[in-house]
Write a protein that holds these residues in place. Structure first.
Motif, PDB file in Angstrom:
ATOM      1  N   SER A 239       0.573  -1.406  -0.251  1.00  0.00           N
ATOM      2  CA  SER A 239       0.110  -0.328  -0.118  1.00  0.00           C
ATOM      3  C   SER A 239       1.059   1.517  -0.032  1.00  0.00           C
ATOM      4  O   SER A 239       2.044   1.341   0.863  1.00  0.00           O
ATOM      5  N   ASN A 240       0.233   2.560  -0.741  1.00  0.00           N
ATOM      6  CA  ASN A 240       1.023   3.609  -0.253  1.00  0.00           C
ATOM      7  C   ASN A 240       0.327   4.821   0.644  1.00  0.00           C
ATOM      8  O   ASN A 240       1.008   5.688   0.557  1.00  0.00           O
ATOM      9  N   TYR A 241      -0.138   4.030   1.784  1.00  0.00           N
ATOM     10  CA  TYR A 241      -0.450   4.763   2.888  1.00  0.00           C
ATOM     11  C   TYR A 241       0.348   4.304   3.723  1.00  0.00           C
ATOM     12  O   TYR A 241      -0.300   2.663   4.370  1.00  0.00           O
ATOM     13  N   ILE A 242       1.198   5.187   4.202  1.00  0.00           N
ATOM     14  CA  ILE A 242       2.465   4.643   5.317  1.00  0.00           C
ATOM     15  C   ILE A 242       1.622   4.937   6.520  1.00  0.00           C
ATOM     16  O   ILE A 242       1.802   6.176   6.721  1.00  0.00           O
ATOM     17  N   TYR A 243       1.928   4.068   8.012  1.00  0.00           N
ATOM     18  CA  TYR A 243       1.488   5.103   8.606  1.00  0.00           C
ATOM     19  C   TYR A 243       2.735   4.523  10.071  1.00  0.00           C
ATOM     20  O   TYR A 243       2.861   5.477  10.763  1.00  0.00           O
ATOM     21  N   THR A 244       3.179   3.806   9.824  1.00  0.00           N
ATOM     22  CA  THR A 244       5.081   4.151  10.587  1.00  0.00           C
ATOM     23  C   THR A 244       5.296   2.763   9.993  1.00  0.00           C
ATOM     24  O   THR A 244       5.665   1.564   9.410  1.00  0.00           O
ATOM     25  N   PHE A 245       7.112   2.902  10.563  1.00  0.00           N
ATOM     26  CA  PHE A 245       7.856   2.008  10.480  1.00  0.00           C
ATOM     27  C   PHE A 245       8.718   1.701  11.843  1.00  0.00           C
ATOM     28  O   PHE A 245       8.390   1.720  12.931  1.00  0.00           O
ATOM     29  N   PHE A 246       8.943   0.322  11.988  1.00  0.00           N
ATOM     30  CA  PHE A 246       9.557  -0.142  12.835  1.00  0.00           C
ATOM     31  C   PHE A 246      10.790  -1.351  12.343  1.00  0.00           C
ATOM     32  O   PHE A 246      10.901  -1.768  10.968  1.00  0.00           O
ATOM     33  N   GLU A 247      11.979  -1.085  13.232  1.00  0.00           N
ATOM     34  CA  GLU A 247      12.953  -1.372  12.782  1.00  0.00           C
ATOM     35  C   GLU A 247      13.397  -2.938  14.020  1.00  0.00           C
ATOM     36  O   GLU A 247      13.171  -2.722  15.375  1.00  0.00           O
ATOM     37  N   ASP A 248      13.382  -4.148  13.146  1.00  0.00           N
ATOM     38  CA  ASP A 248      13.637  -4.969  14.518  1.00  0.00           C
ATOM     39  C   ASP A 248      14.786  -4.971  14.956  1.00  0.00           C
ATOM     40  O   ASP A 248      15.843  -4.427  14.532  1.00  0.00           O
ATOM     41  N   ALA A 249      14.999  -6.538  15.980  1.00  0.00           N
ATOM     42  CA  ALA A 249      16.207  -6.896  16.333  1.00  0.00           C
ATOM     43  C   ALA A 249      17.637  -6.979  15.563  1.00  0.00           C
ATOM     44  O   ALA A 249      18.858  -6.665  15.985  1.00  0.00           O
ATOM     45  N   GLU A 250      16.752  -7.537  14.612  1.00  0.00           N
ATOM     46  CA  GLU A 250      18.094  -8.379  13.045  1.00  0.00           C
ATOM     47  C   GLU A 250      17.801  -7.016  11.909  1.00  0.00           C
ATOM     48  O   GLU A 250      19.028  -7.206  11.512  1.00  0.00           O
ATOM     49  N   ASN A 251      17.366  -5.121  12.562  1.00  0.00           N
ATOM     50  CA  ASN A 251      17.788  -4.339  11.232  1.00  0.00           C
ATOM     51  C   ASN A 251      16.759  -4.813  10.389  1.00  0.00           C
ATOM     52  O   ASN A 251      17.432  -4.082   9.557  1.00  0.00           O
ATOM     53  N   ASN A 252      16.093  -5.524  10.442  1.00  0.00           N
ATOM     54  CA  ASN A 252      14.964  -5.631   8.868  1.00  0.00           C
ATOM     55  C   ASN A 252      14.122  -4.865   9.367  1.00  0.00           C
ATOM     56  O   ASN A 252      13.645  -4.305  10.664  1.00  0.00           O
ATOM     57  N   MET A 253      13.203  -3.615   8.557  1.00  0.00           N
ATOM     58  CA  MET A 253      12.802  -2.241   8.161  1.00  0.00           C
ATOM     59  C   MET A 253      11.356  -3.292   8.121  1.00  0.00           C
ATOM     60  O   MET A 253      11.070  -4.013   7.091  1.00  0.00           O
ATOM     61  N   TRP A 254       9.832  -2.859   8.818  1.00  0.00           N
ATOM     62  CA  TRP A 254       8.811  -3.313   8.644  1.00  0.00           C
ATOM     63  C   TRP A 254       8.230  -1.774   8.412  1.00  0.00           C
ATOM     64  O   TRP A 254       8.742  -1.025   8.900  1.00  0.00           O
ATOM     65  N   ILE A 255       7.246  -1.458   7.716  1.00  0.00           N
ATOM     66  CA  ILE A 255       6.466  -0.793   7.548  1.00  0.00           C
ATOM     67  C   ILE A 255       5.070  -1.507   7.246  1.00  0.00           C
ATOM     68  O   ILE A 255       4.122  -1.760   6.861  1.00  0.00           O
ATOM     69  N   ALA A 256       4.909  -0.362   8.701  1.00  0.00           N
ATOM     70  CA  ALA A 256       2.791  -0.672   9.079  1.00  0.00           C
ATOM     71  C   ALA A 256       2.282   0.612   7.645  1.00  0.00           C
ATOM     72  O   ALA A 256       2.372   1.561   7.892  1.00  0.00           O
ATOM     73  N   THR A 257       1.499   0.454   7.275  1.00  0.00           N
ATOM     74  CA  THR A 257       0.170   0.463   6.304  1.00  0.00           C
ATOM     75  C   THR A 257      -0.758   0.415   7.338  1.00  0.00           C
ATOM     76  O   THR A 257      -1.483  -0.278   8.181  1.00  0.00           O
ATOM     77  N   ASP A 258      -1.941   1.538   6.737  1.00  0.00           N
ATOM     78  CA  ASP A 258      -2.547   2.582   7.025  1.00  0.00           C
ATOM     79  C   ASP A 258      -4.162   1.660   6.589  1.00  0.00           C
ATOM     80  O   ASP A 258      -5.453   1.791   5.938  1.00  0.00           O
ATOM     81  N   GLU A 259      -3.951   0.569   5.363  1.00  0.00           N
ATOM     82  CA  GLU A 259      -4.700   0.342   4.381  1.00  0.00           C
ATOM     83  C   GLU A 259      -4.138  -1.411   4.121  1.00  0.00           C
ATOM     84  O   GLU A 259      -5.299  -2.099   4.135  1.00  0.00           O
ATOM     85  N   ASN A 260      -2.941  -2.401   4.335  1.00  0.00           N
ATOM     86  CA  ASN A 260      -3.089  -3.128   3.763  1.00  0.00           C
ATOM     87  C   ASN A 260      -1.472  -3.861   4.502  1.00  0.00           C
ATOM     88  O   ASN A 260      -0.793  -4.764   3.560  1.00  0.00           O
ATOM     89  N   GLY A 261      -1.866  -4.106   5.676  1.00  0.00           N
ATOM     90  CA  GLY A 261      -1.543  -4.708   6.751  1.00  0.00           C
ATOM     91  C   GLY A 261      -0.004  -4.901   6.342  1.00  0.00           C
ATOM     92  O   GLY A 261       0.819  -3.015   6.388  1.00  0.00           O
ATOM     93  N   VAL A 262       1.425  -4.990   6.517  1.00  0.00           N
ATOM     94  CA  VAL A 262       2.300  -4.750   7.235  1.00  0.00           C
ATOM     95  C   VAL A 262       3.356  -5.224   5.814  1.00  0.00           C
ATOM     96  O   VAL A 262       3.780  -6.418   5.275  1.00  0.00           O
ATOM     97  N   ASN A 263       4.783  -4.500   5.722  1.00  0.00           N
ATOM     98  CA  ASN A 263       5.408  -4.811   4.681  1.00  0.00           C
ATOM     99  C   ASN A 263       7.399  -4.781   5.356  1.00  0.00           C
ATOM    100  O   ASN A 263       7.476  -4.225   6.221  1.00  0.00           O
ATOM    101  N   LEU A 264       7.612  -6.465   5.217  1.00  0.00           N
ATOM    102  CA  LEU A 264       9.156  -6.447   5.958  1.00  0.00           C
ATOM    103  C   LEU A 264      10.249  -6.152   4.271  1.00  0.00           C
ATOM    104  O   LEU A 264      10.089  -7.096   4.238  1.00  0.00           O
TER     105      LEU A 264
END
Length: 1012
Positions: free
Chosen positions: A287-312
């Motif tokens: 999705s192009n509707y981005i709500y927040t980012f999250f970086e996990d313990a292995e430095n993977n970036m997660w992209i949480a959207t306001d429309e269609n789940g999360v992207n790793l």
């Protein structure tokens, strides 16, 4: 000067390649188990699990494969969750609509501050500073939890904040706390508050998130682009690469220094210090509707959207370039890298080149316009040789095309491969052997010349100059003079070979229809040791389209369902092959790679042709894309006989960690039971590559083979103590987790317990002791019995003598009474007056009643009592006979219960019966021709005897009084009743007279009375 240049880059950047690439995103949405597609926050707790706050689906815990969701049924006030945070004490704080926070208590969520005003405000942000948890609210300012007393300190607009609606707060290297609010930024420094708004240079009035880059600049996500504070002033970034940012909901600096910018509807921008990259749906985002980012313990970036789940985002190691990037077609059939490091692509619509900056399309001759280009090979002169759909070979010098097939007199064989060896000799692999073109001479080799098969897919030259020929009938080897064959009979996994390569040790690696095979030459050089790799090593698809070695010695296998990386260096050390699967596309089986579509550039990167475009593999970014952290594996469930164990049924404490059950060690009951243990290893980049092994200590010695199955089942465990040991193997590169254990016991049956053994021992001793006592008792009893028998025999003889004596006494008494009765009857015959005869007759009947008692006694089994029912019937017959009136019809009805009376009560009763029945015969029916006498005698529950004698005669005189009567018979009745200790009554019934006597029955004595 440097800082000025850096600020310039921040503001304007250098656009990355402007054409669209497809990046490696792993998408998790409702189709994957996420309860709701809008995700507003993410956090990774200290145990490794990732938590997601959804806007309506509740709170979800994720382990890389499955989601465990908590909703209002588990204690949430509402299923809309805004923010989550784990503090330094391991508490997970959950901000929940419509207000306040909840935390875990066992496996439920509870409000720790139900009475506090925090519950009235929506919490938008949670963080911890100096061991104090801060809560940023909408319209309520900041709440600071003071651990000492569990109370809150509040900071509000009246204290100097620019707004009471808080979106974010951060503390960087100093003690300063930056607060993002609905109307600007507040800076808390040493007890003072400084505010910044649009009037001070912020690009937007609302500030949502704050981050600090590696240069110390503060970045602010605002309602109108990005604002950057360099310590002196704000600079605004409202456009990137010509794209209006608009609302920016999050900005985050990753560990590698890249700054990630999430927009409301324009996707993601990433600034690496010099250039901006732009990720949108066209690049693989969900999705192009981005709500927040999250970086996990292995430095993977997660992209949480306001429309269609999360992207790793799994890094830049894999980049796809297709039609959106400017390539003529997504279907890349062949790839080569020329001597100038230019990438040439044979597509389904012609030929393209890529020089690292731009894609160039090279139109084909009109005859082949937009045709498939099956093969590209660089000739020694630098020109390219192209294989067309009609098997024509075209030579291309960058400007014009020539018919190579025609010029060199070649036939249009069905061509699979074009190869130029180290001697610049030209070879063709066809469906009818191989063709060699050397100095204009054409040679044709088939099975008749020693080739193993005529259908040839690939030709490869090793470091010694030998040719290895991949056919559908096995591997052919040609040293210029002699042919050698290697087939299934020699140990190959499959005869159909698609591709060949060589490692640095000179071993030959084959991509076959059943996986990968390696041929290790023996010292003689004529034979090979062959090892095959396939399903047992975890290959999802076996048909291999190409194989390629990277600079680290790993072998890459291209298939119809993604790539496999085989860890060859580890194989040489352990002789155990491990692989990592890269699916690369979520749809279907994964990216579909084409036959022989592989090429390596001088920098070490590889280009692979697929049906989704050409993919560039950058090994350096693959290995550096994430931090390697220890793997964790957790037990997620225990089932017994296919049912979840109810731990409350066991006498044990049940503990939880952030809502997760910590399975207690218990003793399961004995029996034929099936135990199933479920477990999960935490791996987010490549969860599909996670494998497990386990063993049950106390049941088996060896580990189970590695498997992707995350369950272990055991049946009919014998009683004893057990320890289940589980280890996960996964990650990229693959690594082993620590061993997770679970201890439990299976109870012994009661007959195998110590207390049962003790009970049996005590019982056995008791039995032995008891047997001895019983035996002694029996011996003593036998002796006593002998004495008793002797005594009993004597007593029985004495008793028999006494019985005979008593019977003789009763008989003689009866006979004597009969003599008296006879004398009385004789005397009647000599009496002249009626009165004397009547007196004698009455006396005779009285004697007869007594005589019958003695008769019945000596006839009875017991000499002390008689059956009174039988006595009454016989006695009445005698009385009736003595009053035999021929002129009157008198009947007697007898109703006597079945009971017995002793002689002491039987004689009085018999005499009373005689007097009353005789009286009725004599006086009751004087003026009647017929009459009825009723005799009823019964025993009640209290053992009282009731005797009723009634008639239907003329009745008693009105002035009848037994006490004034001078009748001998009535006097006898009165005397005999007193002897029985009974109560009697005479009465008229209106239809005659009735006598009733009630007395208590006495038990006849069992012994003959004796005088003391």
């Amino acid at each position: 000067m440097y800082k000025t240049f850096y600020i310039f880059l921040l503001l304007f950047g250098i656009p990355a390649v402007g054409l669209t690439q497809h990046f490696d995103f792993k998408i998790y949405s409702v189709n994957n188990g996420l309860p709701q597609a809008q995700v507003h926050d993410m956090v990774q707790t200290s145990d490794g699990f990732i938590w997601m706050a959804t806007n309506g689906g509740g709170l979800s815990r994720f382990d890389g494969n499955t989601f465990k969701t908590y909703t209002t049924e588990d204690g949430l006030r509402n299923n809309a969750v805004q923010n989550i945070y784990e503090d330094s004490k391991g508490r997970l704080w959950v901000a929940n609509y419509p207000g306040g926070v909840v935390t875990f208590e066992k496996d439920s969520l509870v409000n720790p501050f139900p009475q506090d005003s925090l519950t009235q405000y929506e919490v938008w942000q949670i963080n911890e500073f100096n061991n104090e948890v801060w809560f940023g609210t909408y319209a309520g300012g900041i709440f600071i939890l003071k651990e000492e007393g569990g109370e809150f300190q509040r900071i509000q607009k009246k204290d100097g904040l620019v707004s009471n609606s808080i979106w974010d707060f951060k503390q960087f290297n100093d003690s300063t706390i930056w607060v993002a609010t609905q109307h600007g930024v507040s800076v808390l420094r040493e007890g003072e508050i400084t505010n910044y708004t649009v009037e001070d240079g912020l690009s937007g009035s609302k500030v949502y998130q704050i981050t600090e880059d590696q240069e110390g600049n503060k970045w602010f996500a605002t309602s109108d682009g990005i604002s950057i504070w360099d310590g002196e002033e704000f600079r605004s970034v409202k456009k990137i690469n010509g794209v209006d940012l608009g609302y920016v909901f999050d900005v985050k600096t990753a560990t590698d220094g890249d700054v990630w910018i999430g927009t409301e509807s324009k996707g993601v921008f990433v600034f690496d210090g010099s250039t901006y990259r732009h990720f949108t749906r066209e690049n693989g985002l969900s999705s192009n509707y981005i709500y927040t980012f999250f970086e996990d313990a292995e430095n993977n970036m997660w992209i949480a959207t306001d429309e269609n789940g999360v992207n790793l985002y799994r890094g830049d190691a894999f980049k796809f370039y297709g039609e959106n990037f400017g390539v003529s077609s997504d279907g890349i059939l062949s790839v080569t890298v020329d001597s100038k490091d230019v990438i040439w692509l044979g597509t389904e619509k012609g030929i393209d080149s890529f020089d690292g900056e731009k894609i160039t399309h090279h139109p084909l001759p009109e005859k082949y316009a937009e045709s498939y280009v099956w093969e590209i090979e660089e000739l020694p002169n630098g020109n390219l040789l192209l294989l067309m759909p009609d098997n024509t070979l075209l030579e291309y010098d960058g400007n014009r095309y020539q018919n190579f097939t025609k010029e060199h007199g070649l036939k249009q064989w069905f061509i699979y491969d074009v190869f130029i060896d180290s001697q610049d000799i030209f070879w063709l692999a066809t469906d009818y052997g191989i063709i060699r073109l050397n100095d204009g001479n054409i040679e044709h080799f088939t099975i008749e010349d020693g080739l193993v098969g005529n259908i040839v897919h690939h030709i490869y030259e090793n470091h010694q100059g030998k040719l290895y020929i991949a056919t559908t009938a096995g591997l052919g080897i040609y040293d210029g003079e002699n042919w050698q064959k290697v087939t299934i009979k020699d140990g190959l996994g499959h005869n159909r070979i698609n591709y060949i390569t060589e490692d640095e040790k000179g071993n030959i690696w084959l991509g076959t229809a059943s996986g990968v095979s390696v041929l290790e030459p023996r010292q003689s050089g004529e034979k090979y040791d062959i090892t095959n790799f396939g399903k047992d090593e975890g290959m999802h698809l076996l048909d291999t389209h190409f194989v390629w070695f990277d600079k680290e010695g790993h072998l890459w296998q291209g298939t119809n369902g993604g790539l496999n990386r085989l860890n060859v260096p580890r194989f040489w050390e352990t002789r155990e092959m491990r692989l990592v699967h890269h699916k690369l596309f979520e749809e279907g089986l994964g990216a579909e790679f084409n036959f022989k579509a592989v090429a390596e550039e001088s920098a070490g990167s590889a280009w692979f042709g697929s049906m989704e475009g050409v993919m560039k593999l950058d090994i350096s970014k693959l290995n550096n894309s994430s931090k390697s952290t220890p793997l964790n594996v957790y037990i997620t469930g225990i089932r017994r006989n296919a049912k979840t164990v109810k731990w409350e049924n066991y006498d044990t404490d049940v503990n939880y960690e952030t809502g997760r059950l910590l399975f207690p060690s218990v003793t399961f009951p004995h029996g034929e039971h099936t135990y199933t243990f479920s477990f999960s290893g935490l791996n987010y980049r490549k969860p599909e590559n996670m494998e497990y092994r386990y063993k049950m200590k106390g049941f088996e010695d060896g580990w189970s083979p590695l498997s992707s199955s995350s369950t272990a089942t055991y049946t009919n465990l014998e009683p004893g103590d057990y320890t289940l040991m589980i280890q996960a193997v996964g990650g990229s590169p693959k690594r082993e987790s620590k061993i997770t254990t679970y201890q439990f016991s299976v109870a012994y049956p009661f007959w195998q317990t110590y207390w049962f053994y003790a009970l049996v021992s005590v019982s056995l001793i008791g039995l032995i002791y008891g047997y001895i006592r019983v035996r002694l008792g029996m011996l003593e009893k036998n002796r006593l019995q002998e004495l008793v028998d002797e005594r009993t025999k004597d007593l029985q003889e004495a008793l028999g003598e006494k019985e005979v004596l008593i019977k003789e006494i009763h008989h003689r008494v009866k006979n004597n009474l009969a003599v008296i009765s006879g004398l009385l009857e004789l005397q009647q015959g000599y009496s002249e007056d009626g009165f004397s005869r009547r007196v004698l007759s009455e006396s005779q009947r009285r004697v007869q009643s007594i005589s019958m008692i003695h008769e019945k006694l000596y006839q009875s089994e017991r000499l002390a009592e008689i059956n009174f029912k039988k006595y009454v019937k016989e006695f009445i017959d005698i009385v009736a006979y003595s009053f035999n009136y021929t002129e009157k019809d008198i009947t007697v009805d007898v109703d006597v219960g079945d009971f017995k009376l002793g002689v002491d009560q039987g004689i009085p009763c018999g005499l009373i019966l005689n007097e009353l029945v005789s009286n009725a015969y004599e006086h009751a029916f004087k003026n009647q021709d017929t009459g009825r006498i009723q005799i009823k005698m019964e025993e009640d529950e209290e053992h009282n005897i009731k005797l009723i004698i009634a008639d239907n005669g003329q009745g008693l005189p009105e002035d009848f009084d037994i006490s004034k009567s001078d009748s001998l018979g009535l006097s006898l009745i009165d005397t005999l009743s007193m002897q029985l200790k009974g109560d009697f009554e005479f009465r008229n019934t209106g239809n005659g007279a009735e006598f009733e006597l009630v007395f208590e029955k006495k038990q006849a004595p069992l012994k003959v009375p004796t005088e003391n």
